[in-house]
Design a protein around this motif. Structure first.
Motif: not given
Length: 67
Positions: A11-36
């Motif tokens: 990961m090197s930029c905000q685009h990377c952060v958004m990509s990971v957030k999107k991937a995690i957010g698509a999973l059922k069972g996620i309550e909260q995520s903080e990605v940097s």
């Protein structure tokens, strides 16, 4: 409810952060995520989701989970 911190390589930029957030957010069972750049702190329901599934979603997004 469980909370884990996942170290992520490639990961090197905000685009990377958004990509990971999107991937995690698509999973059922996620309550909260903080990605940097370099890591993610994830709260999830263990009865609906396994840690390995979260890691696999991050790797499928093109990043490497460091153990």
């Amino acid at each position: 409810m469980s909370e884990i911190t996942i170290n992520i390589e490639g990961m090197s930029c905000q685009h990377c952060v958004m990509s990971v957030k999107k991937a995690i957010g698509a999973l059922k069972g996620i309550e909260q995520s903080e990605v940097s750049v370099g890591n993610a702190v994830v709260k999830y329901d263990e009865s609906r989701l396994k840690k390995e599934e979260i890691e696999a979603a991050i790797e499928n997004a093109g990043y490497k989970v460091s153990k």
